[in-house]
Design an enzyme around this catalytic site. Structure first.
Site, PDB file in Angstrom:
ATOM      1  N   ARG A  45      -3.403  19.744 -40.314  1.00  8.89           N
ATOM      2  CA  ARG A  45      -3.595  20.859 -41.261  1.00  8.89           C
ATOM      3  C   ARG A  45      -2.259  21.395 -41.730  1.00  8.89           C
ATOM      4  NH1 ARG A  45      -8.429  24.561 -39.000  1.00  8.89           N
ATOM      5  NH2 ARG A  45      -7.108  24.618 -37.167  1.00  8.89           N
ATOM      6  N   VAL A 132     -18.174  12.430 -23.453  1.00  9.05           N
ATOM      7  CA  VAL A 132     -18.739  12.869 -22.164  1.00  9.05           C
ATOM      8  C   VAL A 132     -17.829  12.414 -21.027  1.00  9.05           C
ATOM      9  CG1 VAL A 132     -20.723  12.773 -20.604  1.00  9.05           C
ATOM     10  CG2 VAL A 132     -21.104  12.688 -23.071  1.00  9.05           C
ATOM     11  N   GLY A 134     -14.660  12.747 -20.333  1.00 10.47           N
ATOM     12  CA  GLY A 134     -13.270  12.354 -20.590  1.00 10.47           C
ATOM     13  C   GLY A 134     -12.989  10.895 -20.301  1.00 10.47           C
ATOM     14  N   ILE A 136     -13.856   8.976 -17.769  1.00 11.87           N
ATOM     15  CA  ILE A 136     -14.853   8.157 -17.050  1.00 11.87           C
ATOM     16  C   ILE A 136     -15.696   7.404 -18.095  1.00 11.87           C
ATOM     17  CG2 ILE A 136     -16.827   8.164 -15.472  1.00 11.87           C
ATOM     18  CD1 ILE A 136     -15.919  10.866 -14.416  1.00 11.87           C
ATOM     19  N   GLU A 190     -11.991  23.962 -24.478  1.00 16.68           N
ATOM     20  CA  GLU A 190     -12.277  23.893 -25.919  1.00 16.68           C
ATOM     21  C   GLU A 190     -11.484  24.991 -26.627  1.00 16.68           C
ATOM     22  OE1 GLU A 190     -14.397  21.453 -27.242  1.00 16.68           O
ATOM     23  OE2 GLU A 190     -14.155  20.816 -25.184  1.00 16.68           O
ATOM     24  N   LYS A 205     -23.268  17.682 -23.187  1.00 14.44           N
ATOM     25  CA  LYS A 205     -22.984  16.354 -22.619  1.00 14.44           C
ATOM     26  C   LYS A 205     -24.223  15.800 -21.912  1.00 14.44           C
ATOM     27  CE  LYS A 205     -18.058  17.310 -22.019  1.00 14.44           C
ATOM     28  NZ  LYS A 205     -17.094  17.987 -21.137  1.00 14.44           N
ATOM     29  N   GLY A 302      -8.448  16.682 -20.492  1.00 17.73           N
ATOM     30  CA  GLY A 302      -6.999  16.522 -20.522  1.00 17.73           C
ATOM     31  C   GLY A 302      -6.596  15.438 -21.509  1.00 17.73           C
TER      32      GLY A 302
HETATM   33  P1  NAP Z   1      -7.411  20.785 -30.233  1.00 19.12           P
HETATM   34  O1  NAP Z   1      -6.263  20.656 -29.341  1.00 19.12           O
HETATM   35  O2  NAP Z   1      -7.857  22.125 -30.689  1.00 19.12           O
HETATM   36  O3  NAP Z   1      -7.156  19.854 -31.494  1.00 19.12           O
HETATM   37  C1  NAP Z   1      -7.931  19.836 -32.632  1.00 19.12           C
HETATM   38  C2  NAP Z   1      -7.006  19.555 -33.778  1.00 19.12           C
HETATM   39  O4  NAP Z   1      -7.772  19.410 -34.948  1.00 19.12           O
HETATM   40  C3  NAP Z   1      -6.011  20.680 -34.003  1.00 19.12           C
HETATM   41  O5  NAP Z   1      -4.721  20.132 -33.970  1.00 19.12           O
HETATM   42  C4  NAP Z   1      -6.377  21.201 -35.386  1.00 19.12           C
HETATM   43  O6  NAP Z   1      -5.291  21.552 -36.163  1.00 19.12           O
HETATM   44  C5  NAP Z   1      -7.013  19.969 -35.988  1.00 19.12           C
HETATM   45  N1  NAP Z   1      -7.841  20.278 -37.145  1.00 19.12           N
HETATM   46  C6  NAP Z   1      -8.821  21.182 -37.251  1.00 19.12           C
HETATM   47  N2  NAP Z   1      -9.354  21.142 -38.484  1.00 19.12           N
HETATM   48  C7  NAP Z   1      -8.671  20.197 -39.157  1.00 19.12           C
HETATM   49  C8  NAP Z   1      -8.719  19.695 -40.470  1.00 19.12           C
HETATM   50  N3  NAP Z   1      -9.588  20.168 -41.342  1.00 19.12           N
HETATM   51  N4  NAP Z   1      -7.876  18.699 -40.820  1.00 19.12           N
HETATM   52  C9  NAP Z   1      -6.980  18.217 -39.941  1.00 19.12           C
HETATM   53  N5  NAP Z   1      -6.871  18.666 -38.667  1.00 19.12           N
HETATM   54  C10 NAP Z   1      -7.714  19.636 -38.302  1.00 19.12           C
HETATM   55  O7  NAP Z   1      -8.688  20.101 -29.581  1.00 19.12           O
HETATM   56  P2  NAP Z   1      -8.718  18.860 -28.583  1.00 19.12           P
HETATM   57  O8  NAP Z   1      -8.686  19.380 -27.180  1.00 19.12           O
HETATM   58  O9  NAP Z   1      -7.771  17.814 -28.990  1.00 19.12           O
HETATM   59  O10 NAP Z   1     -10.219  18.371 -28.799  1.00 19.12           O
HETATM   60  C11 NAP Z   1     -10.583  17.599 -29.912  1.00 19.12           C
HETATM   61  C12 NAP Z   1     -12.023  17.139 -29.720  1.00 19.12           C
HETATM   62  O11 NAP Z   1     -12.087  16.362 -28.522  1.00 19.12           O
HETATM   63  C13 NAP Z   1     -12.997  18.289 -29.517  1.00 19.12           C
HETATM   64  O12 NAP Z   1     -14.211  17.944 -30.117  1.00 19.12           O
HETATM   65  C14 NAP Z   1     -13.163  18.363 -27.994  1.00 19.12           C
HETATM   66  O13 NAP Z   1     -14.423  18.860 -27.626  1.00 19.12           O
HETATM   67  C15 NAP Z   1     -13.044  16.913 -27.635  1.00 19.12           C
HETATM   68  N6  NAP Z   1     -12.595  16.650 -26.269  1.00 19.12           N
HETATM   69  C16 NAP Z   1     -11.497  17.274 -25.778  1.00 19.12           C
HETATM   70  C17 NAP Z   1     -11.077  16.988 -24.491  1.00 19.12           C
HETATM   71  C18 NAP Z   1      -9.894  17.676 -23.884  1.00 19.12           C
HETATM   72  O14 NAP Z   1      -9.669  17.495 -22.688  1.00 19.12           O
HETATM   73  N7  NAP Z   1      -9.104  18.419 -24.629  1.00 19.12           N
HETATM   74  C19 NAP Z   1     -11.779  16.052 -23.724  1.00 19.12           C
HETATM   75  C20 NAP Z   1     -12.887  15.407 -24.275  1.00 19.12           C
HETATM   76  C21 NAP Z   1     -13.294  15.720 -25.544  1.00 19.12           C
HETATM   77  P3  NAP Z   1      -4.333  22.772 -35.831  1.00 19.12           P
HETATM   78  O15 NAP Z   1      -3.342  22.178 -34.881  1.00 19.12           O
HETATM   79  O16 NAP Z   1      -3.779  23.099 -37.129  1.00 19.12           O
HETATM   80  O17 NAP Z   1      -5.193  23.826 -35.228  1.00 19.12           O
HETATM   81  N1  HSE Z   2     -13.506  21.208 -22.574  1.00 20.83           N
HETATM   82  C1  HSE Z   2     -14.041  20.022 -22.009  1.00 20.83           C
HETATM   83  C2  HSE Z   2     -14.039  20.131 -20.509  1.00 20.83           C
HETATM   84  C3  HSE Z   2     -13.212  18.854 -22.433  1.00 20.83           C
HETATM   85  O1  HSE Z   2     -13.375  21.010 -19.972  1.00 20.83           O
HETATM   86  O2  HSE Z   2     -14.722  19.361 -19.860  1.00 20.83           O
HETATM   87  C4  HSE Z   2     -13.815  17.539 -22.036  1.00 20.83           C
HETATM   88  O3  HSE Z   2     -14.983  17.295 -22.775  1.00 20.83           O
END
Ligand code: NAP
Ligand code: HSE
Length: 435
Positions: A45, A132, A134, A136, A190, A205, A302
């Site tokens: 963004r 779901v 991470g 695993i 999240e 999940k 993570g």
């Molecule tokens: P995050 O750190 O908040 O990253 C999301 C990114 O998307 C941010 O950098 C955000 O930009 C960007 N974004 C939002 N709208 C956008 C747009 N219109 N165009 C381009 N970029 C855009 O979230 P995350 O932890 O990486 O998680 C991402 C997804 O993976 C989520 O659905 C989450 O549920 C899933 N997930 C996360 C984990 C985990 O451990 N973190 C594990 C499994 C699944 P900005 O930097 O500008 O805000």
């Molecule tokens: N926020 C989620 C968690 C990320 O803590 O399990 C993995 O889906």
């Protein structure tokens, strides 16, 4: 060597991890894919925001059109969270001919049928291993590796943030708010951690897993759920004294009269595998009718564990494996079988942990046990300590009761009746117990 051009949309915690794996370990990915996975674009963004990865010149862009209009990019890791604009972006990417890899379980749990149906109509695929648990590989295991089985049950810890919070509170006495912030800093939570701590993320999940395991459509919002947001450190302490740890447990059991689904903080006996799952680790115990019980354990949240699952999906998609699976398995089709029949929660049987704050005078215990007896709930143990601060016998004291098995309906009714007794000085805490 052949090349598959990849784009990442969303360079946050997970997107950055995926970029690192693609850029720093191209040898690994090409060995497994038999082709180069080339990171051509990363859509952000804000181009000025510092990123934790060095992207080659020209890779970062703030225009989604740079991906949409590039026919050389065939696979996109869509790694922005939430429902919108994630849903619209995914539809645009599919319509422009891209195959998708995503980690966004909220989006799939809410709009899975629409997105999967559209992908099928367009001859495209959606891979979602990272959505779901991470790192695993539970999606592949449930939908492919165990496909000879009728899955009988799934039970597990599916939210890394909640498990991290509970572990830190339990083992280090850390205050709830401090640990939530730490989970955010570590990239587990999240963007809005409410979804982690109130049980929503685990229910989403579980809905995805239940759909794959039982072949029925489950609306995540129909799953009875309770999070760890209201958990009192006293309950962690008393549970430990009784030989248990509290875990946010997601359960799915298939019975003749339907499916039992729930997400709730649960006392799990110390020494059993689920009780030993710490910090951001997740674990899932699956029981299949042919294979028997199988246990999976690994980091469920993570940057790099999640990126591990996303990059494996990118490889599978680049070599064509995802498309085969996607076409043959009826993931989230709008024509899918009707909604799962959920069992009547009141008839489910289980043990309970009750914590009451009682006035310390004669007859209190008798009045409580008579309510339990009236509802045919048998007591397994009672724990009452003397007031800790040397206060008088008139001050309220905590009373902890462990019950034998009872129906949920009886346990709920008895709890309400106990709460109305004069000798009870606050709400009764009731938690599920799993031996
Ligand atoms: P995050 O750190 O908040 O990253 C999301 C990114 O998307 C941010 O950098 C955000 O930009 C960007 N974004 C939002 N709208 C956008 C747009 N219109 N165009 C381009 N970029 C855009 O979230 P995350 O932890 O990486 O998680 C991402 C997804 O993976 C989520 O659905 C989450 O549920 C899933 N997930 C996360 C984990 C985990 O451990 N973190 C594990 C499994 C699944 P900005 O930097 O500008 O805000
Ligand atoms: N926020 C989620 C968690 C990320 O803590 O399990 C993995 O889906």
């Amino acid at each position: 060597m052949e090349k598959t051009n990849i784009a990442i949309v969303g360079l946050g915690t997970v997107g950055t991890g995926v970029a690192k794996l693609l850029l720093d370990h191209g040898d690994r990915t090409s060995r497994h894919a038999g082709r180069t996975l080339w990171l051509k674009k990363a859509v952000v963004r804000d181009l000025d925001k510092p990123r934790d990865v060095d992207l080659p010149d020209g890779v970062a862009t703030d225009s989604l059109d740079d991906v949409i209009n590039d026919p050389e990019i065939s696979v996109v890791a869509q790694l922005i969270g939430g429902l919108e604009p994630a849903r619209s972006i995914m539809l645009r990417l599919l319509e422009s001919g891209k195959d998708i890899v995503t980690a966004n379980k909220a989006l799939l749990a809410e709009h899975g049928p629409e997105l999967f149906t559209r992908a099928r109509e367009l001859g495209r695929s959606i891979a979602f291993e990272a959505s779901v648990a991470g790192g695993i590989p539970i999606i592949a295991n449930v939908s492919q590796c165990l496909s000879a089985n009728q899955i009988r049950s799934l039970e597990g810890i599916l939210n890394g943030t909640s498990n991290f919070i509970v572990t830190q509170m339990d083992e280090k006495g850390a205050p709830y708010d401090v640990v939530v912030r730490k989970a955010q800093e570590l990239g587990y939570a999240e963007a809005d951690p409410t979804m982690d701590v109130d049980g929503t993320d685990a229910a989403q999940k579980l809905a995805i897993l239940a759909h794959l395991a039982f072949g029925a459509t489950v609306d995540w919002s129909d799953i009875p759920r309770m999070g760890i947001d209201g958990l009192d450190p006293d309950d962690l302490r008393y549970s430990r004294q009784l030989g248990y740890r509290i875990k946010l447990l997601a359960l799915a059991n298939l019975a003749d009269d339907g499916l039992e689904l729930s997400v709730a903080p649960t006392l799990v006996r110390i020494g059993t595998p689920l009780a030993e799952v710490r910090d951001a680790f997740n674990a899932i115990r699956v029981v299949g009718d042919a294979v028997g019980p199988v246990f999976y354990h690994g980091l469920g949240a993570g940057q790099m564990p999640t990126a591990s699952a996303v990059v494996a999906d990118l490889i599978d998609t680049a070599v064509g494996r995802t498309r085969l699976t996607f076409q043959t398995l009826e993931y989230f089709s709008i024509d899918n079988p009707p909604r799962a029949k959920l069992r009547d929660a009141d008839t489910l049987v289980g043990r309970n942990y009750l914590r009451l704050s009682v006035s310390n005078h004669p007859g209190t215990l008798a009045s409580i046990t008579s309510v339990l007896a009236k509802h045919k709930i048998s007591i397994a143990s009672v724990m009452q300590h003397e007031s800790e601060n040397g206060s008088t016998h008139l001050d309220p004291v905590p009373l902890v009761i462990m019950t034998h098995e009872a129906t949920e309906g009886a346990a709920r009714a008895a709890t309400q009746e106990i709460e109305a007794l004069d000798s009870i000085t606050g709400p009764v805490v009731r938690l599920r117990v799993k031996d």
